[in-house]
Scaffold this motif. Structure first.
Motif, PDB file in Angstrom:
ATOM      1  N   MET A   1     -18.055  -8.970 -51.122  1.00 27.17           N
ATOM      2  CA  MET A   1     -17.339 -10.338 -50.745  1.00 27.17           C
ATOM      3  C   MET A   1     -16.007  -9.713 -50.383  1.00 27.17           C
ATOM      4  N   PHE A   2     -15.545 -10.463 -49.202  1.00 29.28           N
ATOM      5  CA  PHE A   2     -14.386  -9.940 -48.634  1.00 29.28           C
ATOM      6  C   PHE A   2     -13.683 -11.175 -48.269  1.00 29.28           C
ATOM      7  N   PRO A   3     -12.532 -11.625 -48.906  1.00 29.95           N
ATOM      8  CA  PRO A   3     -11.652 -13.107 -48.264  1.00 29.95           C
ATOM      9  C   PRO A   3     -11.009 -12.789 -47.012  1.00 29.95           C
ATOM     10  N   LEU A   4     -11.158 -13.539 -46.311  1.00 25.98           N
ATOM     11  CA  LEU A   4     -10.631 -13.402 -45.014  1.00 25.98           C
ATOM     12  C   LEU A   4      -9.563 -14.594 -44.778  1.00 25.98           C
ATOM     13  N   LEU A  51      -3.928 -14.728 -56.384  1.00 22.58           N
ATOM     14  CA  LEU A  51      -5.068 -13.805 -56.685  1.00 22.58           C
ATOM     15  C   LEU A  51      -6.173 -14.442 -57.276  1.00 22.58           C
ATOM     16  N   ASP A  52      -5.998 -15.535 -58.123  1.00 20.64           N
ATOM     17  CA  ASP A  52      -7.049 -16.001 -58.831  1.00 20.64           C
ATOM     18  C   ASP A  52      -7.873 -16.911 -58.126  1.00 20.64           C
ATOM     19  N   ASN A  53      -7.325 -17.044 -56.685  1.00 22.88           N
ATOM     20  CA  ASN A  53      -8.196 -17.952 -55.803  1.00 22.88           C
ATOM     21  C   ASN A  53      -8.776 -17.297 -54.909  1.00 22.88           C
ATOM     22  N   LEU A  54      -8.831 -15.956 -54.868  1.00 22.36           N
ATOM     23  CA  LEU A  54      -9.469 -14.930 -53.678  1.00 22.36           C
ATOM     24  C   LEU A  54     -10.741 -14.757 -53.894  1.00 22.36           C
ATOM     25  N   GLU A  84      -6.685 -29.394 -52.923  1.00 22.58           N
ATOM     26  CA  GLU A  84      -7.899 -28.732 -52.108  1.00 22.58           C
ATOM     27  C   GLU A  84      -7.586 -27.020 -52.190  1.00 22.58           C
ATOM     28  N   LYS A  85      -8.777 -26.472 -52.389  1.00 20.50           N
ATOM     29  CA  LYS A  85      -8.704 -24.927 -52.069  1.00 20.50           C
ATOM     30  C   LYS A  85     -10.096 -24.753 -51.019  1.00 20.50           C
ATOM     31  N   ASP A  86      -9.401 -23.912 -50.131  1.00 20.48           N
ATOM     32  CA  ASP A  86     -10.248 -23.647 -48.744  1.00 20.48           C
ATOM     33  C   ASP A  86     -10.050 -22.136 -48.700  1.00 20.48           C
ATOM     34  N   LEU A  87     -11.104 -21.324 -49.022  1.00 18.39           N
ATOM     35  CA  LEU A  87     -11.451 -20.231 -49.012  1.00 18.39           C
ATOM     36  C   LEU A  87     -12.450 -19.660 -47.824  1.00 18.39           C
ATOM     37  N   VAL A  88     -12.156 -18.677 -46.610  1.00 19.60           N
ATOM     38  CA  VAL A  88     -13.122 -18.255 -45.976  1.00 19.60           C
ATOM     39  C   VAL A  88     -13.305 -16.777 -46.430  1.00 19.60           C
ATOM     40  N   TRP A  89     -14.761 -16.236 -46.638  1.00 23.11           N
ATOM     41  CA  TRP A  89     -15.110 -15.125 -47.011  1.00 23.11           C
ATOM     42  C   TRP A  89     -16.290 -14.473 -46.639  1.00 23.11           C
ATOM     43  N   SER A  90     -16.469 -13.255 -46.379  1.00 22.87           N
ATOM     44  CA  SER A  90     -17.740 -12.692 -46.004  1.00 22.87           C
ATOM     45  C   SER A  90     -18.682 -11.795 -47.047  1.00 22.87           C
ATOM     46  N   HIS A  91     -19.891 -12.075 -46.728  1.00 21.30           N
ATOM     47  CA  HIS A  91     -20.639 -11.124 -47.800  1.00 21.30           C
ATOM     48  C   HIS A  91     -21.749 -10.878 -47.077  1.00 21.30           C
TER      49      HIS A  91
END
Length: 820
Positions: A1-4, A51-54, A84-91
């Motif tokens: 899991m990588f936060p982008l 950090l808590d939202n990554l 709003e929380k908007d997180l783009v991540w890859s896995h």
């Protein structure tokens, strides 16, 4: 899991720390290819919030009460109506987007969406293999995230070190075993155990139901046997009750014949009863008519009495009004007289008012003049003190000038005493040069002394003048006090006279009002003779009394007339023969009813005895059938109890203390070895750890448990991790947590790709802090992790990171934030 990338809107930590409602971080640009990425900034800047939202889970681990999603609410950490929380991540090579909307405008709601990018780059809702689609519900979102990343407990225990997070040594036995089971991939075994436990629960419910059914059958069988015992004598009762029914029918026939005889005698007496009824009707009518006539006369008398009462009330009301008005006027007169008591003082004040104002003005002017003299005295005193200070300064300066002139004279006198006087060496002698310089300065020193003497004389003359002026003005303060007292007394007297003079109009009004009151009182005195009854009122009273006397006489005559008619009717009734006793006929009817009821009761009891005899035969068959069902149910209960024991054994084998405990025992050395490798790479060979899954009880027995034992190579002592110092405990716990992450990556294939750490180095000394970074790099190397985001308040550790995201540089231009 990588936060982008991360976009936070309305989070309290960002607004308080940066003064921003919206924060956007492009982590691909900010971090680049860095392995260790530090979040830097002053305390309260919002580093922990970022950090808590990554991660995509619906929790802030630094604020949560437990590792998973429970025990946490977003509503306490947002400030806008819509956040709003908007997180783009890859896995696993796939690109995802977590969008969480928290609404606090009235009704609190949270919508959570999970999207996946298709090959064209468009976002589409995530769909699980079982058909579940991310539809905005938090429950659906959690299922989708857990399908991709596993349980949140495993994620936050292995790769996320949050502030205030519990250490592994603080986990209870059941929780640590459940966590280790998930780490070891034993969740399927636990699920099978849960299914077996469900079967056990169902068997228990069924067994309880069958035992309740057996108890109900026992009660029914006991009740049937009791009922059968009660009906044993039913056959003998049938004959006895048949004879009782015949006797009841004979008594009924006898009562019916007696009633017929009484009815015949009643018909013969009906003629006399008709005449008696007619006389009774006339008596009742006479009584009613007489009562109505008497009541009418009484009503007329009451009307005349009410007329008399109204007449009396009219006279009394007129008297009361006259007395009330007289008292009111007397009170007003006393009030006016009280006001006029001050008339002499008011007239005197009016005459003296202007003179008092003039005196007050003169004395105020006199006070002002004296006050100016006092101010002049103060100025003179200040000038005298200044002159005295100047005189003292001149005397000090004169003393210093005299000392200087004396020193110059002494130095000049050396020209006649030095040995080189009038010799060739005289030009090079420094002592003679100093003496010549003194000769040049001596005239200036003498001039300074003469000037200071002249200044002193002038200042002394000025002081004498100022002292003379102060003596002349010395009595001014006492004169001012006397003048001010007199001015205040004159002003008070003028004010008092003014207030009294202002009441002159009140005195005039009181005199006018007093004259009006006297005239009205004289008029009331003339009306006092009219307070008794008038002639018309006396005539009316006599008419009322005469009318009442006439009505009383009419009432007596009518009463005597109706009493005589009533006596004649009573004599006629007494001459008739005695009436037939209807009570005897009623008693005969009741006796017949009782006999008929007895017949019906006997018939009913007889039929019931017949039915009881038939029911006894039916009960015997039911008892045999119920006994057979009870035996069959007992056999079924025994079979279910046997199956329950087998399933209980299976649940225990599949539980935390069975096969899972054996798997944990096998994995313990591997976890210990990874933790020891990290300890060796970061702080040397001093500490080694071992995980114990069997702990010793007080009686020396072994039981299932979990304990972390630490061996200190410097002291040769082994002790539980709970007995280590705070910094050592933090260090060892971090190695164990990262060992869990390495175990997942090496044995289970679950590598999240990114690690997170929030101020875990707070309790470490400087040397341990530097080794802490070495341990981080070793974990990244051994586990194949690509990156770790960490927060540290130690500048040296932040400087050792490959990339730094500085939140101080993002502070809004608000003064209270910028200077915090």
């Amino acid at each position: 899991m990588f936060p982008l990338s991360l976009r936070l809107s309305g989070f309290r930590g960002i607004r308080d720390g940066l003064g921003l409602d919206v924060l956007t971080l492009d982590l691909e640009r900010l971090a680049g290819d860095a392995q260790l990425v530090a979040l830097a900034g002053a305390n309260g800047r919002g580093k922990s919030t970022v950090l808590d939202n990554l991660h995509p889970f619906l929790t802030l681990p630094s604020r949560a009460a437990q590792a998973g999603p429970g025990g946490f609410s977003f509503y306490d950490h947002v400030v806008l109506p819509e956040n709003e929380k908007d997180l783009v991540w890859s896995h696993d090579g796939r690109r995802f987007r977590s969008q969480v909307v928290i609404r606090c405008n009235g009704r609190r709601t949270t919508d959570a969406f999970l999207f996946e990018a298709d090959p064209q780059g468009c976002w589409k809702p995530v769909r699980l293999p079982d058909g579940t689609v991310s539809d905005g519900k938090t429950s659906t979102y959690n299922r989708c995230v857990e399908h991709l990343l596993g349980s949140p407990e495993t994620f936050f225990t292995s790769v996320f070190s949050a502030q205030c997070k519990r250490q592994l040594s603080a986990y209870p036995n059941s929780e640590i075993k459940r966590l280790l089971a998930d780490l070891l991939g034993q969740e399927r075994l636990r699920e099978e155990g849960q299914k077996a436990a469900q079967v056990v629960d169902q068997l228990k419910v069924g067994l309880v139901a069958m035992r309740q059914q057996r108890g109900s059958q026992d009660e029914l069988l006991e009740r049937l046997r009791g009922e059968h015992g009660r009906l044993n004598c039913a056959s003998a009762q049938v004959d006895i009750l048949a004879q009782a029914k015949v006797d009841a029918q004979r008594a009924q026939d006898s009562a019916r014949a007696h009633l017929a005889q009484l009815q015949a005698a009643s018909e013969q007496a009906q003629g006399g009863d008709a005449q008696r009824a007619q006389l009774d009707g006339e008596r009742v009518a006479l009584i009613r008519t007489g009562r109505e006539v008497i009541e009418g006369i009484k009503a007329q008398i009451a009307g005349q009495q009410q007329r008399l009462e109204r007449l009396t009330q009219r006279v009394d009301l007129r008297k009361a009004q006259w007395a009330t008005r007289s008292q009111t006027l007397a009170a007003s007169r006393r009030q006016c007289e009280g006001v006029l008591e001050d008339e002499v003082a008011v007239r005197h004040a009016q005459r003296r008012l202007e003179a008092a104002k003039a005196v007050a003005g003169l004395r105020a002017e006199r006070s002002l003049q004296v006050r100016l003299r006092v101010q002049e005295l103060h100025l003179c005193t200040s000038a005298l003190e200044s002159s005295q200070q100047r005189l003292a300064a001149i005397e000090r300066e004169a003393g210093q000038a005299a000392l200087r002139a004396e020193d110059l004279a002494r130095r000049f006198g050396l020209t006649r005493e030095v040995p080189c006087a009038e010799m060739d060496l005289q030009g090079r002698c420094q002592l003679l040069g100093d003496a010549r310089d003194a000769e040049v300065l001596m005239p200036s020193a003498q001039g300074t002394i003469r000037k200071l003497a002249k200044d002193k004389k002038e200042v002394q003359a000025q002081i004498d003048d100022q002292q003379e002026q102060c003596k002349r003005l010395a009595g001014a303060p006492q004169v001012l006090m006397l003048a001010e007292r007199r001015a205040v007394a004159s002003g008070d007297r003028a004010i008092r006279y003014g207030r009294l003079a202002a009441r002159m109009g009140e005195m005039s009004q009181a005199l006018d009002r007093l004259a009006d009151i006297d005239r009205e009182l004289a008029g009331l005195a003339g009306q006092g003779v009219q307070q008794d009854e008038t002639e018309d009122e006396r005539v009316e009273r006599l008419d009322i009394e005469a009318t009442v006397q006439v009505l009383d006489a009419q009432q007596g005559q009518q009463a005597q007339h109706y009493r005589a008619g009533l006596n004649r009717l009573l004599d006629a009734l007494a001459a008739l023969p005695a009436p037939f006793d209807a009570q005897v006929l009623a008693d005969a009817r009741r006796q017949l009813d009782a006999a008929q009821f007895a017949v019906a009761q006997a018939e009913h009891v007889y039929l019931r005895a017949v039915r009881d005899d038939e029911a006894k035969l039916a009960l015997e068959g039911q008892i045999v059938e119920r006994q057979r069902d009870q035996d069959a149910l007992g056999d079924r209960i025994a079979g279910v109890a046997e199956q329950l024991g087998n399933w209980n054994l299976l649940v225990k084998c599949l539980g935390s203390d069975g096969l899972i405990a054996l798997a944990i025992d096998d994995a313990g050395p591997a976890l210990s070895g990874l933790a020891n490798d990290l300890l060796l790479a970061s702080c040397g060979p001093r500490f080694t750890v071992s995980l114990l899954t069997q702990v010793e009880t007080r009686r020396g027995d072994q039981r299932e448990g979990f304990a972390i034992q630490v061996h200190d190579g410097d002291t040769g002592v082994s002790k539980p991790v709970e007995q280590m110092s705070g910094g050592e405990r933090v260090w060892i716990n971090e190695c164990l947590v990262r060992a869990v992450a390495l175990y997942l990556a090496q044995n289970d294939g679950r590598c999240y790709g990114t690690l997170f750490c929030d101020e875990a180095d707070g309790a470490l000394d400087p040397q341990r802090k530097r080794s802490f970074i070495a341990m981080k790099r070793e974990v990244l190397r051994l586990g194949g992790y690509a990156r770790e985001f960490f927060v540290s308040q130690t500048p040296e550790l932040t400087a050792m990171a490959d990339a730094v995201i500085d939140l101080d540089a993002m502070v809004c231009c608000r003064p209270d934030i910028a200077h915090a």
